[in-house]
Design a protein around this motif. Sequence first.
Motif, PDB file in Angstrom:
ATOM      1  N   ARG C  93     -41.489 -22.903  53.992  1.00  0.00           N
ATOM      2  CA  ARG C  93     -40.500 -22.205  53.194  1.00  0.00           C
ATOM      3  C   ARG C  93     -39.401 -21.723  54.115  1.00  0.00           C
ATOM      4  N   LEU C  94     -38.185 -21.891  53.704  1.00  0.00           N
ATOM      5  CA  LEU C  94     -37.044 -21.467  54.515  1.00  0.00           C
ATOM      6  C   LEU C  94     -36.344 -20.332  53.776  1.00  0.00           C
ATOM      7  N   THR C  95     -36.205 -19.181  54.429  1.00  0.00           N
ATOM      8  CA  THR C  95     -35.457 -18.105  53.764  1.00  0.00           C
ATOM      9  C   THR C  95     -34.223 -17.807  54.589  1.00  0.00           C
ATOM     10  N   THR C  96     -33.107 -17.615  53.924  1.00  0.00           N
ATOM     11  CA  THR C  96     -31.876 -17.335  54.649  1.00  0.00           C
ATOM     12  C   THR C  96     -31.317 -16.015  54.161  1.00  0.00           C
ATOM     13  N   ASP C  97     -30.668 -15.330  55.069  1.00  0.00           N
ATOM     14  CA  ASP C  97     -30.091 -14.052  54.714  1.00  0.00           C
ATOM     15  C   ASP C  97     -28.789 -13.933  55.478  1.00  0.00           C
ATOM     16  N   MET C  98     -27.697 -13.799  54.771  1.00  0.00           N
ATOM     17  CA  MET C  98     -26.417 -13.710  55.462  1.00  0.00           C
ATOM     18  C   MET C  98     -25.743 -12.416  55.068  1.00  0.00           C
ATOM     19  N   ARG C  99     -25.349 -11.655  56.031  1.00  0.00           N
ATOM     20  CA  ARG C  99     -24.713 -10.381  55.737  1.00  0.00           C
ATOM     21  C   ARG C  99     -23.419 -10.234  56.505  1.00  0.00           C
ATOM     22  N   LEU C 100     -22.460  -9.561  55.846  1.00  0.00           N
ATOM     23  CA  LEU C 100     -21.224  -9.203  56.540  1.00  0.00           C
ATOM     24  C   LEU C 100     -21.350  -7.731  56.891  1.00  0.00           C
ATOM     25  N   ALA C 101     -21.203  -7.423  58.161  1.00  0.00           N
ATOM     26  CA  ALA C 101     -21.283  -6.017  58.547  1.00  0.00           C
ATOM     27  C   ALA C 101     -20.143  -5.247  57.881  1.00  0.00           C
ATOM     28  N   PRO C 102     -20.355  -3.968  57.553  1.00  0.00           N
ATOM     29  CA  PRO C 102     -19.317  -3.236  56.817  1.00  0.00           C
ATOM     30  C   PRO C 102     -17.988  -3.168  57.552  1.00  0.00           C
ATOM     31  N   PHE C 103     -18.046  -3.215  58.909  1.00  0.00           N
ATOM     32  CA  PHE C 103     -16.794  -3.080  59.656  1.00  0.00           C
ATOM     33  C   PHE C 103     -16.167  -4.432  59.953  1.00  0.00           C
ATOM     34  N   SER C 104     -16.733  -5.506  59.394  1.00  0.00           N
ATOM     35  CA  SER C 104     -16.254  -6.823  59.800  1.00  0.00           C
ATOM     36  C   SER C 104     -14.930  -7.211  59.157  1.00  0.00           C
ATOM     37  N   CYS C 105     -14.668  -6.707  57.942  1.00  0.00           N
ATOM     38  CA  CYS C 105     -13.423  -7.092  57.274  1.00  0.00           C
ATOM     39  C   CYS C 105     -12.424  -5.944  57.354  1.00  0.00           C
ATOM     40  N   PRO C 106     -11.160  -6.213  57.142  1.00  0.00           N
ATOM     41  CA  PRO C 106     -10.168  -5.134  57.166  1.00  0.00           C
ATOM     42  C   PRO C 106     -10.485  -4.033  56.155  1.00  0.00           C
ATOM     43  N   VAL C 107     -11.067  -4.398  54.997  1.00  0.00           N
ATOM     44  CA  VAL C 107     -11.454  -3.394  54.013  1.00  0.00           C
ATOM     45  C   VAL C 107     -12.957  -3.156  54.180  1.00  0.00           C
ATOM     46  N   ARG C 108     -13.362  -1.906  54.260  1.00  0.00           N
ATOM     47  CA  ARG C 108     -14.777  -1.616  54.546  1.00  0.00           C
ATOM     48  C   ARG C 108     -15.681  -2.122  53.427  1.00  0.00           C
ATOM     49  N   GLY C 109     -16.739  -2.798  53.824  1.00  0.00           N
ATOM     50  CA  GLY C 109     -17.699  -3.274  52.837  1.00  0.00           C
ATOM     51  C   GLY C 109     -18.855  -2.297  52.721  1.00  0.00           C
ATOM     52  N   SER C 110     -19.891  -2.707  52.013  1.00  0.00           N
ATOM     53  CA  SER C 110     -21.036  -1.800  51.844  1.00  0.00           C
ATOM     54  C   SER C 110     -22.260  -2.397  52.511  1.00  0.00           C
ATOM     55  N   TRP C 111     -23.240  -1.561  52.867  1.00  0.00           N
ATOM     56  CA  TRP C 111     -24.432  -2.052  53.536  1.00  0.00           C
ATOM     57  C   TRP C 111     -25.372  -2.791  52.592  1.00  0.00           C
ATOM     58  N   ILE C 112     -25.334  -2.412  51.327  1.00  0.00           N
ATOM     59  CA  ILE C 112     -26.237  -3.081  50.380  1.00  0.00           C
ATOM     60  C   ILE C 112     -25.693  -4.479  50.134  1.00  0.00           C
ATOM     61  N   GLN C 113     -26.580  -5.416  50.029  1.00  0.00           N
ATOM     62  CA  GLN C 113     -26.134  -6.792  49.829  1.00  0.00           C
ATOM     63  C   GLN C 113     -25.467  -6.952  48.476  1.00  0.00           C
ATOM     64  N   GLY C 114     -24.191  -7.195  48.509  1.00  0.00           N
ATOM     65  CA  GLY C 114     -23.493  -7.389  47.248  1.00  0.00           C
ATOM     66  C   GLY C 114     -23.625  -8.820  46.786  1.00  0.00           C
ATOM     67  N   THR C 115     -22.923  -9.145  45.704  1.00  0.00           N
ATOM     68  CA  THR C 115     -23.051 -10.500  45.171  1.00  0.00           C
ATOM     69  C   THR C 115     -22.436 -11.524  46.116  1.00  0.00           C
ATOM     70  N   GLN C 116     -21.429 -11.126  46.871  1.00  0.00           N
ATOM     71  CA  GLN C 116     -20.820 -12.097  47.775  1.00  0.00           C
ATOM     72  C   GLN C 116     -21.807 -12.496  48.858  1.00  0.00           C
ATOM     73  N   ASP C 117     -22.538 -11.510  49.375  1.00  0.00           N
ATOM     74  CA  ASP C 117     -23.519 -11.819  50.415  1.00  0.00           C
ATOM     75  C   ASP C 117     -24.612 -12.718  49.876  1.00  0.00           C
ATOM     76  N   LYS C 118     -25.046 -12.446  48.629  1.00  0.00           N
ATOM     77  CA  LYS C 118     -26.123 -13.263  48.053  1.00  0.00           C
ATOM     78  C   LYS C 118     -25.642 -14.691  47.868  1.00  0.00           C
ATOM     79  N   ASP C 119     -24.388 -14.810  47.452  1.00  0.00           N
ATOM     80  CA  ASP C 119     -23.810 -16.128  47.252  1.00  0.00           C
ATOM     81  C   ASP C 119     -23.752 -16.890  48.569  1.00  0.00           C
TER      82      ASP C 119
END
Lengths: 291, 290, 269
Positions: C93-119
Amino acid sequence: MATVQVSEAEKVYILHGIRDDLRVDGRGCEDYRHMEIETDVVSNTDGSAKVTLGHTAVLVGIKAEIGKPRPMVPNEGYLEFFVDCSANATPEFEGRGGEELGTELSNTLYRVFNNKHSLDLRSLCISPGEHCWVLYVDVLLLQCDGNLYDAMSVAIKAALFNTKIPRVNISSDDEGGKEIELSDDPFDCMRLDVENVPCIVTLCKVGHRHVVDATLQEKACSVASLLISVTHKGAVTCARKVGGGSLDPESVFEMTEAGKRVGKALHAPLMALLRQEESLGMKRHKVGFLG
Amino acid sequence: MAVDMRLPTVKSPPVSVLDRKDLVVPGDVITSDTGFMRGHGTYVDEDKLTASVAGKVQRVDKLICVRPLKTRFNGEVGDVVVGRITEVQQKRWKVETNSRLDSVLLLSSVNLPGGELRRRSAEDELTMREYLHEGDLISAEVQSVFSDGALSLHTRSLKYGKLGQGVLVQLSPSLIKRQKTHFHNLPCGASIILGNNGFVWLYPTPGQQEEEAGGFYTSLEPVSLSDREVISRLRNCLLALAAHKMLLYDTSVLYCYESSLQHQVKDVLKPEVMEEIVMLTQQKLLEQES
Amino acid sequence: MPTDTKRVRGPEVSQSPVLFGCRPAAVLPSHGPRADGRQRDQADVRPVFVRCGLVSQANGSAYMEAGSTKLMCCVYGPRETERKDETDMKCGRLTTDMRLAPFSCPVRGSWIQGTQDKDLSLMLYESLQPAVCLQKYPRSQIEVSVMVLENSGSVLAHAVTCASLALADAGIEMYDLVLGCSLCQDAGSYVVDPTYAEETSCGSGGGLTVAFLPSLNQISGLQSDGEMSEETLTAGVRTCIEGCYKLYPVIQQALIQALRRAAPPPSES
């Protein structure tokens, strides 16, 4: 998605059939199953549609609410999608089982509608920066028999066609603030222009050929599918490869071309049917869920 | 490419459902006479025999039972079933047959390759997966019924065993008529196995009789286009008959096939074509009986 | 929307100062040379810096920098899987998890995995699955997790490349390396490997990301956004494949260097 088990010999039979352009139920590789569309099935919504494609049944309800526009685009409204895989469809969706599939479907819908031309979002603006219409599109999967994306996109297009947004009057009251008045006449409403709303076509690669509108058995024999959303002019708004296998670049190009052809040809009969249904008006015999 | 879109229509209800007196719903009192024995689908409440399922009342002498109209398969000894292997366990396979519990196929109930007759050894246990693994389809006969209702199957005859290329159609068990034989070679060019559990298997008629392989060897040669068309047409006819709740047996399937020859294979699934074909079949069957 | 109850966030109506400040030229010129000197309408990818084996705790890891985009991938596995379903008996089984750190984009993101991260995680999974020989690892589980430290454009494409490097570093059997390349379509011309500014100002066109297996010539992931004609899509896919071929020797070199560093010195005799 719900899966069925297929034996090796059945897979070989299906494979050879598709190679010879004769699928198990007699269809050609690019034929759809029997589709039934009905709009205005739920009375509490501003627009609704129910689509039955073979045994797959999808119900879409649209509610329009007044909200604040997004800060970056103050003179546009927006759409919010939510897909619910009901446990009625298959026991696999019970509890949180259907959540993953639901998120995947809604993310794809966001992507499909993420362009300027699909829906005129400026027409959803009431007063720039303060009020706009937000359309909440809720999709409910009632029965699952393969090809969810296609049925869902046809249902969304039909529901958007059926949506009646009440007209609003903005008047400034005594303190200088804005007051919103909905018109009292239930027939005084705004309709949406759905000419450019795209339809999704899923092409499954089975063996060396691709099939449109695959059943669950055919899906079990394919390793990868290409999802492509096409407008009535033939423009592609979203393309995605789904499934755990890989595709040859040549087959990707072939499938894109076939998808565009099939998708383009879906729109004309759909719009004709929707207009015919509307022209029946009060005389239309509503079937709803009893058919 | 063809797209068939239309507005839904209300299906006309079947004729004369209102004057059937032998249909009951749970809670209906069948009789207050205490002289009857109660069978399946009934219970006794204060000396009154009451139905516990929705179905048809059947009376055999002093025995009253209610057979539900829509039910999972309740197997009896001697029934022919078509099933799919779901699990490979220690000395047996678990088979899904559309019944309450998965049926069991014991290692001692299958024929060994080559038709040998001997005790099954440990080596046979290890090679079980090579014969039948998960997802395979088999045709078998019910040998006995366990106390909890699970069926024990056997394939100890050359006509049973692993199924090769073909199409499986899943229908309700109550639509399959009980007959002397469930294996038919239809004159139109395909063969059919009408499993009592509602699973119907359509396959191309095998050319010449295979030798003593007895179901081990499955041919993966491509099936010819004409055979394929016949099988697809038969499948659509079966679905049409099932949609109109007609009893399925070789004659009804054959008449339906003949009535559908005037339409294209994929058109048979359209509602109006289905109705037409089923009406023609019913007429032919009535003519044949009289 | 999932709310983060563990962190004390600012008031609900807090907004990024970016909205109040003077907005920079929202639409970048769609002709002429690009801001960082690369060419338009050519498969001109940013130079890439790759290092494997940076995280010693993980079974395999890779760090990648492409222009200003920085990402890191760790692979844990193969190890025993907790759930023992039917399918686990035959392949891993292969599981993948991709996250953008909150400080990575010019606009601050959130730590909880949003729909973009899941996508993005789902796209990553679909791109990697054809390449990994999962049937060699029955009843096992391989976890791939990608963390984006700085998002400066075409983050999914580089995540795919980084993840396949980490898998190779972990010694997991694969049919081929998976390389990713993305492009942005903008009214007649396209830019390959767009930066964040080029991505957000894509205008009427759209973006396309392709994951490619170079030796086997197979596309393992394809995702396109925005409105484009079918010919543009086909041409875009071909350009991305070209970009992947350009990236291939660099990635191969990086992997071989990592192997050399990790390998024991050759025996004297």
